[in-house]
Design a protein around this motif. Structure first.
Motif, short mmCIF file in Angstrom:
data_model
loop_
_atom_site.label_atom_id
_atom_site.label_comp_id
_atom_site.label_asym_id
_atom_site.label_seq_id
_atom_site.Cartn_x
_atom_site.Cartn_y
_atom_site.Cartn_z
N ASP A 7 38.30 -29.83 -58.40
CA ASP A 7 39.45 -29.97 -59.02
C ASP A 7 39.70 -31.42 -59.51
O ASP A 7 39.52 -32.33 -58.54
N ASP A 8 40.13 -31.58 -60.62
CA ASP A 8 40.04 -32.86 -61.29
C ASP A 8 38.98 -33.84 -60.83
O ASP A 8 39.29 -35.09 -60.34
N GLY A 9 37.70 -33.47 -60.72
CA GLY A 9 36.64 -34.12 -60.25
C GLY A 9 36.33 -34.23 -58.80
O GLY A 9 35.47 -34.65 -58.38
N LEU A 10 37.41 -33.67 -57.93
CA LEU A 10 37.61 -34.01 -56.60
C LEU A 10 36.90 -32.46 -56.05
O LEU A 10 37.13 -31.22 -56.44
N VAL A 11 36.15 -32.68 -55.09
CA VAL A 11 35.61 -31.48 -54.34
C VAL A 11 36.31 -31.31 -53.05
O VAL A 11 36.33 -32.14 -52.16
N VAL A 12 36.90 -30.40 -53.05
CA VAL A 12 37.85 -29.97 -51.53
C VAL A 12 37.12 -29.12 -50.66
O VAL A 12 36.76 -28.00 -51.37
N ALA A 13 36.85 -29.49 -49.51
CA ALA A 13 36.02 -28.89 -48.59
C ALA A 13 37.00 -27.79 -47.62
O ALA A 13 37.35 -28.10 -46.83
N ARG A 14 37.24 -26.76 -48.57
CA ARG A 14 38.25 -25.68 -47.76
C ARG A 14 37.72 -25.18 -46.58
O ARG A 14 38.53 -25.16 -45.68
N VAL A 91 45.23 -24.05 -47.60
CA VAL A 91 44.18 -25.11 -47.69
C VAL A 91 43.80 -25.03 -49.07
O VAL A 91 42.83 -25.60 -49.53
N ILE A 92 44.24 -24.11 -49.92
CA ILE A 92 44.03 -23.64 -51.38
C ILE A 92 44.94 -24.82 -52.34
O ILE A 92 46.27 -24.59 -52.13
N GLU A 93 44.09 -25.65 -52.76
CA GLU A 93 44.90 -26.54 -53.80
C GLU A 93 45.41 -26.08 -55.17
O GLU A 93 46.25 -26.78 -55.86
N ASP A 94 44.89 -25.00 -55.26
CA ASP A 94 45.22 -24.20 -56.80
C ASP A 94 46.30 -23.38 -56.62
O ASP A 94 46.24 -22.19 -55.85
N LEU A 128 48.06 -39.70 -45.10
CA LEU A 128 47.44 -38.90 -46.12
C LEU A 128 47.79 -38.97 -47.41
O LEU A 128 48.80 -39.56 -47.60
N LYS A 129 46.73 -38.61 -48.36
CA LYS A 129 46.91 -39.06 -49.60
C LYS A 129 47.71 -37.96 -50.60
O LYS A 129 47.01 -36.69 -50.53
N PRO A 130 48.63 -38.08 -50.86
CA PRO A 130 49.48 -37.15 -51.71
C PRO A 130 48.72 -36.67 -52.79
O PRO A 130 47.73 -37.18 -53.73
N PHE A 131 48.43 -35.19 -53.12
CA PHE A 131 47.74 -34.46 -54.22
C PHE A 131 48.45 -33.24 -54.56
O PHE A 131 48.73 -32.27 -53.68
N ARG A 132 48.79 -33.12 -55.82
CA ARG A 132 49.38 -31.93 -56.24
C ARG A 132 50.90 -31.76 -55.38
O ARG A 132 51.32 -32.65 -55.10
N THR A 141 39.78 -32.34 -47.10
CA THR A 141 40.32 -30.99 -47.28
C THR A 141 41.81 -31.19 -47.88
O THR A 141 42.33 -32.41 -47.57
N PHE A 142 42.36 -30.14 -48.12
CA PHE A 142 43.68 -30.16 -48.81
C PHE A 142 44.55 -29.41 -47.74
O PHE A 142 44.34 -28.38 -47.12
#
Ligand SMILES: C[S@@+](CC[C@H](N)C(=O)[O-])C[C@H]1O[C@@H](n2cnc3c(N)ncnc32)[C@H](O)[C@@H]1O
Length: 472
Positions: A7-14, A91-94, A128-132, A141-142
């Motif tokens: 996502d946006d160049g980021l890899v989210v390790a779900r 845990v799903i960012e999409d 924590l870093k805000p994301f979406r 992780t998200f």
């Protein structure tokens, strides 16, 4: 499917969100406690992580399987009566993928789908870093933290049915109204009738019936257990097939077995079971109306029989349930019920006239107070932990204080949930404080001694009142 969302160049390790569990997860253990999951019922765990819930269920004799895009990507995705989507959506960012997972899980669910997520306010998000619409954690992780009502709406939208709150962050959606009604009634029931009366009566059976008793002891126990649970005798289709098989083996007809059971069931226990069932049904119906439960118009056959038996007709039942609702609308009647309750030692009134009561005694309250409490349970379900409840009919709020080690003189309060019934809002707090135990809440008589102990401890540890006590 890939376990990682790119996502946006980021890899989210779900997959890193999946923890090793030594006990059943909260949603699974709630399903087991409420009887939704039991041997004989099939379960599918969608997004099962490391599979510890599955191992626990299988060990207990439940037919269970699961799938996970990282841990079990080759497992068969199969329909089951109960499907669990446990802590997957958060845990799903999409957002689109969340909807797909939820919709897919629902198509697999023959009877019910339980959905759990992390809830806002339950854990601190500082750092924590805000994301979406959520946060990225230091582990890559998200996490999205949901509001209770947000989750309710999402589940309602995906399933087309109004879900039932099981606990903060956990909802269950039933496919058939009858199943939802059975579940709600069982959950709203306070007291469980005891089978002890039957056990003590059984050995004193009269001489002439003694041989039958001995031969059909198992069926008699099943009939008595039903009778002392429902306050009426069972119909043939309300008894398990083993009972019928045993009676057939012994050539004893069901009506004879029921008559024999009637002789040995303690009459007082039977009447008190009937009174409890009547009140349980009224509370259930009042809450159906208050919570606008859609399945209310379609109760299962067994509940319909209870209503006919205990109230004569559906109309008489509805009229009596209305009485409960009138009482709820009248704060003085709720207040009187609270005073009566405190007078009986069921909880204590605080200086603001609110009733404070131990969570496991709530079910012993009068019907009108159980209705009031039930309105709050509608929004949050069960806390799955020891708690103290505070009923505040003036502000129309119910607060639930989670406590650890309730029996210690100074239990720890680990957080609270306040349900604002007027605004239909749930406020969660995770502040950890020492709770000054109030002797009367805990049903202790040595009130002054308790206060003394509190005073001494505060002095010894140099606590400032506000810092360490919650004002109950
Ligand atoms: C926090 S874990 C929960 C695991 C398990 N349900 C439990 O309660 O222990 C989240 C799991 O969701 C899985 N997952 C991620 N994306 C998914 C998707 N689109 N569909 C199903 N599961 C997914 C991850 O692989 C991870 O194992």
């Amino acid at each position: 499917m890939t376990p990682r969302g790119i996502d946006d160049g980021l890899v989210v390790a779900r997959h890193r969100t999946a923890m090793v569990r030594h006990h059943l997860s909260q949603p699974m253990s709630l399903l087991v406690r409420t009887g939704v999951v039991r041997p004989g019922v099939s379960v599918f765990d969608y997004g099962c992580g490391q599979g510890d819930d599955l191992r626990g269920l299988i060990a207990a004799g439940v037919e269970a399987s699961g799938w996970d895009p990282h841990f079990a990507p080759d497992a068969v995705i199969a329909p089951a009566e109960i499907v669990n989507l446990g802590f997957v959506l958060n845990v799903i960012e999409d957002e689109r993928e969340r909807s797909t997972a939820l919709e897919r899980a629902w198509t697999l669910a023959g009877r019910a789908l339980v959905v759990s997520v992390m809830i806002a306010g339950a854990v601190p998000v500082d750092g924590l870093k805000p994301f979406r619409d959520g946060y990225l954690t230091s582990r890559g992780t998200f996490q999205k933290y949901y509001q209770q009502d947000e989750l309710r709406k999402i589940v309602a939208h995906a399933t087309g049915s109004e879900p039932v709150a099981l606990a903060p962050g956990i909802f269950v959606a039933f496919r058939r109204p009858e199943d939802e009604q059975e579940f709600l009634l069982e959950r709203r029931r306070g007291r469980r009738a005891s089978t002890a009366a039957y056990a003590s009566a059984r050995p004193r059976a009269s001489q002439s019936t003694a041989p039958v008793h001995e031969r059909i002891q198992g069926p008699l126990e099943a009939i008595a257990a039903f009778a002392l649970d429902r306050g009426r005798m069972p119909h043939a289709d309300e008894l398990p097939s083993e009972v019928h098989d045993r009676l057939a083996q012994e050539r004893v007809g069901l009506s004879r077995a029921v008559a024999t059971a009637t002789d040995v069931i303690d009459e007082d226990a039977f009447h008190s079971a009937a009174a409890s069932r009547r009140e349980d049904l009224l509370v259930h119906q009042a809450l159906n109306v208050l919570n606008r439960t859609r399945s209310a118009s379609r109760p299962g056959a067994s509940i319909v029989r209870d209503i006919r038996h205990h109230f004569g007709s559906q109309q008489q039942f509805a009229e009596q349930a209305l009485e409960y609702l009138h009482a709820l609308a009248d704060p003085s009647r709720t207040a009187e019920a609270m005073v009566r309750s405190a007078g009986k030692g069921l909880g204590a009134l605080d200086e603001d006239g609110r009733l404070v009561i131990d969570g496991d005694r709530v079910e012993q309250l009068e019907g009108v107070l159980r209705c009031y409490y039930g309105c709050a349970a509608f929004f949050v379900g069960e806390l799955g932990q020891e708690y103290i409840a505070r009923l505040d009919p003036v502000r129309r709020q119910v607060s639930l204080f989670r406590v650890e080690d309730r029996r210690s003189p100074f239990p720890i309060m680990t957080g609270s949930v306040t349900i604002d019934l007027k605004r239909q809002n749930v406020i969660m707090r995770d502040d950890r404080r020492v709770l000054a135990r109030k002797a009367d809440v805990y049903g202790l008589s040595a009130r002054s001694r308790q206060r003394d102990e509190e005073r001494k401890r505060r002095a010894a540890e140099g606590w400032a009142d506000e810092r360490v006590l919650i004002r109950l």
